[in-house]
Design an enzyme around this catalytic site. Sequence first.
Site, PDB file in Angstrom:
ATOM      1  N   GLY A  45       0.841  -1.515   0.134  1.00 17.15           N
ATOM      2  CA  GLY A  45      -0.045   0.234  -0.195  1.00 17.15           C
ATOM      3  C   GLY A  45       1.101   1.223   0.330  1.00 17.15           C
ATOM      4  O   GLY A  45       1.976   1.360   0.867  1.00 17.15           O
ATOM      5  N   GLN A  50       2.098  10.120   1.684  1.00 20.20           N
ATOM      6  CA  GLN A  50       4.214   9.156   1.615  1.00 20.20           C
ATOM      7  C   GLN A  50       4.494   9.548   0.135  1.00 20.20           C
ATOM      8  O   GLN A  50       5.956   9.641   0.400  1.00 20.20           O
ATOM      9  CB  GLN A  50       3.807   7.882   1.637  1.00 20.20           C
ATOM     10  N   CYS A 105       5.736  -0.172   7.795  1.00 24.64           N
ATOM     11  CA  CYS A 105       5.276   1.445   6.965  1.00 24.64           C
ATOM     12  C   CYS A 105       6.248   1.793   5.500  1.00 24.64           C
ATOM     13  O   CYS A 105       7.840   1.740   6.393  1.00 24.64           O
ATOM     14  CB  CYS A 105       4.356   2.160   7.565  1.00 24.64           C
ATOM     15  N   LEU A 106       6.586   2.004   4.986  1.00 28.05           N
ATOM     16  CA  LEU A 106       7.319   2.180   3.514  1.00 28.05           C
ATOM     17  C   LEU A 106       8.243   4.219   3.968  1.00 28.05           C
ATOM     18  O   LEU A 106       9.247   3.662   3.641  1.00 28.05           O
ATOM     19  CB  LEU A 106       7.427   2.154   2.373  1.00 28.05           C
ATOM     20  N   HIS A 147      -4.842   0.805   7.544  1.00 25.91           N
ATOM     21  CA  HIS A 147      -3.262   1.186   7.802  1.00 25.91           C
ATOM     22  C   HIS A 147      -3.337   2.559   6.021  1.00 25.91           C
ATOM     23  O   HIS A 147      -2.764   3.562   6.854  1.00 25.91           O
ATOM     24  CB  HIS A 147      -2.424   0.452   7.350  1.00 25.91           C
ATOM     25  N   GLU A 148      -3.371   1.800   5.226  1.00 29.55           N
ATOM     26  CA  GLU A 148      -3.745   3.073   4.029  1.00 29.55           C
ATOM     27  C   GLU A 148      -4.648   4.738   4.679  1.00 29.55           C
ATOM     28  O   GLU A 148      -4.235   5.872   4.602  1.00 29.55           O
ATOM     29  CB  GLU A 148      -3.287   3.046   3.139  1.00 29.55           C
ATOM     30  N   HIS A 151      -3.428   6.951   7.217  1.00 31.77           N
ATOM     31  CA  HIS A 151      -2.205   8.004   6.304  1.00 31.77           C
ATOM     32  C   HIS A 151      -2.641   8.987   5.328  1.00 31.77           C
ATOM     33  O   HIS A 151      -2.664  10.374   6.098  1.00 31.77           O
ATOM     34  CB  HIS A 151      -1.594   7.285   5.555  1.00 31.77           C
TER      35      HIS A 151
HETATM   36 NI    NI Z   1       2.257   3.093   5.859  1.00 37.85          NI
END
Ligand code: NI
Length: 196
Positions: A45, A50, A105-106, A147-148, A151
């Site tokens: 995701g 991000q 998480c990236l 999760h996304e 964000h």
């Molecule tokens: Ni993330």
Amino acid sequence: MLLPIIAYGDSVLRQVARPITPEYPDLNQLIANMLETMYAAHGVGLAAPQIGLSIRLFVIDSRPMFDDDDGNPPPPDAEQGVRRVFINAEMLQNTGKVWAYTEGCLSIPQVREDVKRPSDIVIRYYDEQFNLHEEAFSGMTARVIQHEYDHIEGKLFIDYLSPLKKRLLQRRLERITQGDVSVKYKMRFPPQPRKR
Ligand code: NI
């Protein structure tokens, strides 16, 4: 085109993102770039904050979650995962059994912690053609979406950790903000305060 991923510590990750219209400039190209960036970083995701844009857009592809072997328990249902683009998403429901899974998480590389989330969601969103959907998801896909979705609400998975866990992570998080972390994808780190 690969986009640099914004690292933990940048304020864009803490903003509540704003909705967009179909006229948003180069939207199709932006979505294509986000998907390319997500796949290149082996993510499932990626949310617009991000990549530095505080807009209500995120992409997911939960299919790789169903063939990994990372020691996590199998997802609570037998779904196969999906690829989706979510624009102006609005969470309508999250219900069902709360279950824990080790998330990452990236934007927060090399930090992985158990997060408890409800198993079932209903979400309203526009797809990349700006068609409106109201769709139910469960299990692993519902987790990735939550999760996304967090964000675009300015929330991160580490927010769910206990005060003790957070304290133990503090130094590693500071190092990430300072760019002192090795990753295989391109990242952008917040400007560093000048040394006095
Ligand atoms: Ni993330």
